[in-house]
Design a protein around this motif. Structure first.
Motif, PDB file in Angstrom:
ATOM      1  N   LYS A  47       0.840  -1.183   0.000  1.00 47.85           N
ATOM      2  CA  LYS A  47       0.000   0.000   0.000  1.00 47.85           C
ATOM      3  C   LYS A  47       0.876   1.234   0.000  1.00 47.85           C
ATOM      4  CE  LYS A  47      -4.095   1.974   2.195  1.00 47.85           C
ATOM      5  NZ  LYS A  47      -5.087   1.829   3.291  1.00 47.85           N
ATOM      6  N   ASN A  48       0.700   2.060  -0.991  1.00 49.49           N
ATOM      7  CA  ASN A  48       1.425   3.328  -1.087  1.00 49.49           C
ATOM      8  C   ASN A  48       2.929   3.134  -0.927  1.00 49.49           C
ATOM      9  OD1 ASN A  48       1.619   6.048  -1.520  1.00 49.49           O
ATOM     10  ND2 ASN A  48       1.086   6.651   0.559  1.00 49.49           N
ATOM     11  N   ASN A  49       3.460   2.174  -1.664  1.00 47.30           N
ATOM     12  CA  ASN A  49       4.905   1.919  -1.717  1.00 47.30           C
ATOM     13  C   ASN A  49       5.470   1.330  -0.422  1.00 47.30           C
ATOM     14  OD1 ASN A  49       7.000   1.994  -3.635  1.00 47.30           O
ATOM     15  ND2 ASN A  49       7.949   3.750  -2.655  1.00 47.30           N
ATOM     16  N   LYS A 174       3.751  13.130   4.699  1.00 49.07           N
ATOM     17  CA  LYS A 174       3.657  14.233   3.745  1.00 49.07           C
ATOM     18  C   LYS A 174       2.222  14.717   3.568  1.00 49.07           C
ATOM     19  CE  LYS A 174       7.747  13.272   0.914  1.00 49.07           C
ATOM     20  NZ  LYS A 174       8.243  12.933  -0.440  1.00 49.07           N
ATOM     21  N   ASN A 175       1.297  13.778   3.408  1.00 45.82           N
ATOM     22  CA  ASN A 175      -0.098  14.130   3.145  1.00 45.82           C
ATOM     23  C   ASN A 175      -1.015  12.999   3.613  1.00 45.82           C
ATOM     24  OD1 ASN A 175       0.010  12.154   0.955  1.00 45.82           O
ATOM     25  ND2 ASN A 175       1.132  13.729  -0.178  1.00 45.82           N
ATOM     26  N   GLU A 176      -2.302  13.193   3.461  1.00 43.01           N
ATOM     27  CA  GLU A 176      -3.273  12.213   3.952  1.00 43.01           C
ATOM     28  C   GLU A 176      -3.123  10.863   3.272  1.00 43.01           C
ATOM     29  OE1 GLU A 176      -7.321  13.430   4.096  1.00 43.01           O
ATOM     30  OE2 GLU A 176      -6.861  15.427   4.869  1.00 43.01           O
ATOM     31  N   SER A 177      -2.750  10.842   1.995  1.00 45.00           N
ATOM     32  CA  SER A 177      -2.624   9.569   1.280  1.00 45.00           C
ATOM     33  C   SER A 177      -1.494   8.705   1.840  1.00 45.00           C
ATOM     34  CB  SER A 177      -2.394   9.818  -0.219  1.00 45.00           C
ATOM     35  OG  SER A 177      -1.130  10.444  -0.440  1.00 45.00           O
ATOM     36  N   GLU A 178      -0.502   9.335   2.507  1.00 45.94           N
ATOM     37  CA  GLU A 178       0.599   8.576   3.076  1.00 45.94           C
ATOM     38  C   GLU A 178       0.332   8.119   4.511  1.00 45.94           C
ATOM     39  OE1 GLU A 178       4.495  10.089   2.721  1.00 45.94           O
ATOM     40  OE2 GLU A 178       4.503   9.924   0.543  1.00 45.94           O
ATOM     41  N   ILE A 180      -1.166   5.806   5.937  1.00 46.22           N
ATOM     42  CA  ILE A 180      -1.842   4.523   5.717  1.00 46.22           C
ATOM     43  C   ILE A 180      -2.108   3.751   7.011  1.00 46.22           C
ATOM     44  CG2 ILE A 180      -0.847   4.334   3.407  1.00 46.22           C
ATOM     45  CD1 ILE A 180       1.011   2.172   4.522  1.00 46.22           C
ATOM     46  N   ASP A 183      -5.901   4.746  10.375  1.00 49.52           N
ATOM     47  CA  ASP A 183      -7.102   4.026  10.813  1.00 49.52           C
ATOM     48  C   ASP A 183      -6.745   2.961  11.841  1.00 49.52           C
ATOM     49  OD1 ASP A 183      -8.692   5.551   9.174  1.00 49.52           O
ATOM     50  OD2 ASP A 183      -8.773   4.078   7.548  1.00 49.52           O
ATOM     51  N   THR A 199      -1.952  14.080  14.050  1.00 54.29           N
ATOM     52  CA  THR A 199      -1.424  13.912  12.693  1.00 54.29           C
ATOM     53  C   THR A 199      -0.779  15.212  12.234  1.00 54.29           C
ATOM     54  OG1 THR A 199      -3.616  14.439  11.796  1.00 54.29           O
ATOM     55  CG2 THR A 199      -3.054  12.110  12.042  1.00 54.29           C
ATOM     56  N   TYR A 201       0.803  16.853   8.652  1.00 50.14           N
ATOM     57  CA  TYR A 201       1.007  16.727   7.210  1.00 50.14           C
ATOM     58  C   TYR A 201       1.986  17.805   6.756  1.00 50.14           C
ATOM     59  CZ  TYR A 201      -3.214  13.916   7.711  1.00 50.14           C
ATOM     60  OH  TYR A 201      -4.127  12.968   8.113  1.00 50.14           O
TER      61      TYR A 201
END
Length: 258
Positions: A47-49, A174-178, A180, A183, A199, A201
């Motif tokens: 997931k995400n690298n 860096k951002n919300e997509s990272e 992972i 949750d 958190t 970012y």
């Protein structure tokens, strides 16, 4: 040039002897002197690298403490056979051992191609990063994949119901997509009293600094655990020292191999 300066010559010879001794002990004699544990790969998800590897023991389970790291050797044609260090992201209270590895270099980028059921050889664990004082205010800061030892520590707190004074955990990406693991972190800490996740970012808020940390923290009385990119760890450590935090109250991981 070295021969012209006796002190420099002896220094270089001394360094060479240390290197050769370490190689002989770690590589040639290590198979006989170091205790090894044998696991097999049960699953690999990406997931995400980031590759999340779940390992199951073939015989005896590895005994380790939260926040420790291990050297592993994977027996698979997709990767070379040299050992690599990775932090354990599972809790010692779980049956399986888990590694969360970011695909950064030649070796780690090939991990997603490893076959299920491949054998993995583990050395005894290292590190004391996860040994913290329950009666002292804790501030934990992770940067990127530096979240891995904290995952192990937080999972252990959730499973053991261990009491502690207070923990503020800064999850920096860096951002919300990272983010992972956010949750999972929220789920694990839902029932933990005095545990707070913040958190951060960096693309929106810039690099985290000690001035970003809440003002109700006593820099002299709290303990700080930091894991992430080396520049971040050094910068935060220097800032803490200027705030009056003793060096003995600042802990961070200090290895960086890919």
């Amino acid at each position: 040039d070295i021969g012209k300066y006796p002190l420099l010559k002896y220094y270089m010879v001394f360094i060479a002897i240390i290197g050769i001794t370490a190689f002989v002990y770690g590589v040639l004699l290590g198979r006989f002197l170091k205790k090894r544990h044998f696991y097999y790969i049960e699953s690999i998800s990406n997931k995400n690298n980031i590759s999340i590897i779940k390992l199951r023991p073939k015989d005896k389970k590895l005994i380790y403490s939260p926040g420790q790291f291990i050297f592993i050797k994977v027996i698979d044609k997709q990767v070379t056979k040299e050992q690599h260090p990775f932090t354990i992201s599972s809790s010692p209270l779980e049956d399986c051992l888990e590694l969360s590895i970011k695909n950064l270099g030649d070796y780690t980028s090939k991990i997603p191609n490893i076959s299920i059921n491949s054998e993995v050889q583990l050395e005894e664990p290292y590190g004391i990063f996860g040994e913290f004082n329950d009666n002292v205010k804790q501030v934990w800061v992770s940067g990127g994949i530096g979240v891995t030892p904290f995952l192990s520590m937080i999972k252990t707190l959730a499973l053991s119901k261990k009491e502690f004074k207070s923990i503020d955990f800064y999850y920096c990406v860096k951002n919300e997509s990272e983010a992972i693991f956010l949750d999972l972190l929220n789920k694990l800490t839902k029932d933990l009293k005095n545990f707070k996740i913040i958190t951060w970012y960096s693309e929106m808020q810039g690099a985290i600094s000690i001035n970003s940390i809440e003002s109700n923290i006593s820099f002299k009385d709290s303990e700080f655990r930091i894991c992430g990119p080396v520049p971040m760890m050094k910068s935060l450590s220097n800032q803490l020292r200027k705030k009056g935090t003793k060096k003995s109250k600042i802990f961070f991981e200090d290895f960086n191999l890919k």
